[in-house]
Design a protein around this motif. Structure first.
Motif, PDB file in Angstrom:
ATOM      1  N   ASN A  62      39.575  33.016  22.355  1.00  0.00           N
ATOM      2  CA  ASN A  62      38.765  31.812  22.567  1.00  0.00           C
ATOM      3  C   ASN A  62      38.279  31.637  23.998  1.00  0.00           C
ATOM      4  O   ASN A  62      37.241  31.025  24.231  1.00  0.00           O
ATOM      5  N   CYS A  63      39.026  32.171  24.964  1.00  0.00           N
ATOM      6  CA  CYS A  63      38.643  31.957  26.369  1.00  0.00           C
ATOM      7  C   CYS A  63      37.591  32.949  26.847  1.00  0.00           C
ATOM      8  O   CYS A  63      36.937  32.725  27.860  1.00  0.00           O
ATOM      9  N   GLY A  64      37.434  34.073  26.140  1.00  0.00           N
ATOM     10  CA  GLY A  64      36.393  35.028  26.494  1.00  0.00           C
ATOM     11  C   GLY A  64      36.699  35.898  27.688  1.00  0.00           C
ATOM     12  O   GLY A  64      35.802  36.503  28.273  1.00  0.00           O
ATOM     13  N   TYR A  65      37.979  36.005  28.051  1.00  0.00           N
ATOM     14  CA  TYR A  65      38.344  36.856  29.181  1.00  0.00           C
ATOM     15  C   TYR A  65      38.088  38.320  28.866  1.00  0.00           C
ATOM     16  O   TYR A  65      38.458  38.829  27.804  1.00  0.00           O
ATOM     17  N   VAL A  66      37.434  39.003  29.803  1.00  0.00           N
ATOM     18  CA  VAL A  66      37.223  40.452  29.727  1.00  0.00           C
ATOM     19  C   VAL A  66      37.709  41.031  31.050  1.00  0.00           C
ATOM     20  O   VAL A  66      37.296  40.570  32.119  1.00  0.00           O
ATOM     21  N   PRO A  67      38.595  42.023  31.029  1.00  0.00           N
ATOM     22  CA  PRO A  67      39.108  42.582  32.285  1.00  0.00           C
ATOM     23  C   PRO A  67      37.993  43.089  33.199  1.00  0.00           C
ATOM     24  O   PRO A  67      37.021  43.679  32.725  1.00  0.00           O
ATOM     25  N   ARG A  68      38.150  42.855  34.486  1.00  0.00           N
ATOM     26  CA  ARG A  68      37.211  43.420  35.455  1.00  0.00           C
ATOM     27  C   ARG A  68      37.351  44.929  35.484  1.00  0.00           C
ATOM     28  O   ARG A  68      36.363  45.660  35.624  1.00  0.00           O
ATOM     29  N   ASN A  69      38.579  45.386  35.347  1.00  0.00           N
ATOM     30  CA  ASN A  69      38.865  46.813  35.267  1.00  0.00           C
ATOM     31  C   ASN A  69      39.786  47.060  34.074  1.00  0.00           C
ATOM     32  O   ASN A  69      40.921  46.563  34.065  1.00  0.00           O
ATOM     33  N   THR A  70      39.323  47.796  33.086  1.00  0.00           N
ATOM     34  CA  THR A  70      40.171  48.097  31.938  1.00  0.00           C
ATOM     35  C   THR A  70      41.172  49.197  32.246  1.00  0.00           C
ATOM     36  O   THR A  70      42.191  49.322  31.577  1.00  0.00           O
ATOM     37  N   HIS A  71      40.872  49.993  33.286  1.00  0.00           N
ATOM     38  CA  HIS A  71      41.764  51.087  33.687  1.00  0.00           C
ATOM     39  C   HIS A  71      41.972  51.058  35.201  1.00  0.00           C
ATOM     40  O   HIS A  71      41.132  50.552  35.945  1.00  0.00           O
ATOM     41  N   THR A  72      43.087  51.602  35.618  1.00  0.00           N
ATOM     42  CA  THR A  72      43.372  51.707  37.044  1.00  0.00           C
ATOM     43  C   THR A  72      42.613  52.895  37.627  1.00  0.00           C
ATOM     44  O   THR A  72      42.004  53.683  36.902  1.00  0.00           O
ATOM     45  N   ARG A  73      42.674  53.033  38.928  1.00  0.00           N
ATOM     46  CA  ARG A  73      41.988  54.149  39.586  1.00  0.00           C
ATOM     47  C   ARG A  73      42.542  55.503  39.151  1.00  0.00           C
ATOM     48  O   ARG A  73      41.829  56.509  39.186  1.00  0.00           O
ATOM     49  N   SER A  74      43.794  55.504  38.735  1.00  0.00           N
ATOM     50  CA  SER A  74      44.413  56.758  38.286  1.00  0.00           C
ATOM     51  C   SER A  74      44.098  57.073  36.826  1.00  0.00           C
ATOM     52  O   SER A  74      44.512  58.111  36.313  1.00  0.00           O
ATOM     53  N   GLY A  75      43.362  56.169  36.163  1.00  0.00           N
ATOM     54  CA  GLY A  75      42.966  56.405  34.786  1.00  0.00           C
ATOM     55  C   GLY A  75      43.870  55.787  33.743  1.00  0.00           C
ATOM     56  O   GLY A  75      43.604  55.892  32.544  1.00  0.00           O
ATOM     57  N   ASN A  76      44.925  55.126  34.169  1.00  0.00           N
ATOM     58  CA  ASN A  76      45.834  54.479  33.229  1.00  0.00           C
ATOM     59  C   ASN A  76      45.285  53.121  32.791  1.00  0.00           C
ATOM     60  O   ASN A  76      44.469  52.511  33.482  1.00  0.00           O
ATOM     61  N   VAL A  77      45.735  52.648  31.642  1.00  0.00           N
ATOM     62  CA  VAL A  77      45.342  51.323  31.173  1.00  0.00           C
ATOM     63  C   VAL A  77      45.812  50.277  32.176  1.00  0.00           C
ATOM     64  O   VAL A  77      46.933  50.356  32.702  1.00  0.00           O
TER      65      VAL A  77
END
Length: 217
Positions: A62-77
């Motif tokens: 309901n809040c519509g949050y979308v991560p700014r970064n879905t993955h870290t710089r190392s490629g992990n979630v």
């Protein structure tokens, strides 16, 4: 407008001053998880919060949050985007820097030698549930008003300017933030700048006006 009013009222209901006292941050967090109201929302996005065992996770439905970064710089979630953390509204860096123990060895030293710091760090009146990614992005940035649009986290209305080191919270969270600063000033002698004081006074006045208008509807 109705959604805004409900969100505002939800924050007033879920977060109020508590007389509970703790001397360890970890103990305070466990208490907050255990006693979290069913209608609690994350402070910067207003997301519903779900319990998964001993952990808390945000529900972006309901809040519509979308991560700014879905993955870290190392490629992990990006695990911090998937969990709720306990944010110090007044950052530990801010109140810690006003104590000699911080000057002598930072946060680790303050935890070791200062009973006052431990109490401040564990004070639940200065803690709020926040999505981990936003807690990390906020860092120890000061609160302020920004000109850009809130587009970094989907429909979440928080803004972070990394260059200016400023965060602008959504309207419904501002009174809680201003109240937390006022509480820390009164309880621990926290010092803040005149500019910040003026901002927090304005936020409290705006919240009062919103409450008054809501009662008239």
């Amino acid at each position: 407008m109705t959604r805004f009013i409900l969100a505002l009222l939800a924050f007033f209901v879920c977060f109020s001053l508590s007389a509970e006292e703790f001397t360890r941050f970890s103990t305070a967090k466990r208490h907050l998880i255990k006693t979290l109201p069913s209608n609690a929302k994350s402070i910067y996005c207003g997301c519903d919060i779900k319990k998964q065992g001993k952990k808390l996770v945000p529900d972006p439905t309901n809040c519509g949050y979308v991560p700014r970064n879905t993955h870290t710089r190392s490629g992990n979630v990006n695990a911090r985007a998937l969990r709720i953390e306990w944010e110090h509204i007044v950052p530990a860096w801010e109140f810690g820097h006003q104590l000699q123990c911080w000057q002598d060895g930072g946060r680790k030293n303050c935890r070791k030698v200062s009973a006052k710091f431990r109490k401040m760090e564990a004070d639940i009146n200065n803690l709020a549930p926040a999505i981990g990614e936003i807690n990390a992005d906020r860092s120890n940035y000061r609160f302020g008003m920004l000109s850009e649009s809130a587009t970094q986290y989907g429909r979440c209305e928080v803004k972070v300017n990394f260059k200016q080191r400023v965060i602008e919270p959504p309207f419904y969270a501002r009174k809680q933030i201003a109240d937390a600063y006022a509480y820390m000033q009164k309880t621990y002698g926290l010092k803040i700048s005149n500019k910040q004081q003026q901002l927090f006074n304005a936020w409290q006045q705006q919240a009062y006006a919103a409450q008054t208008n809501t009662k008239k509807l």
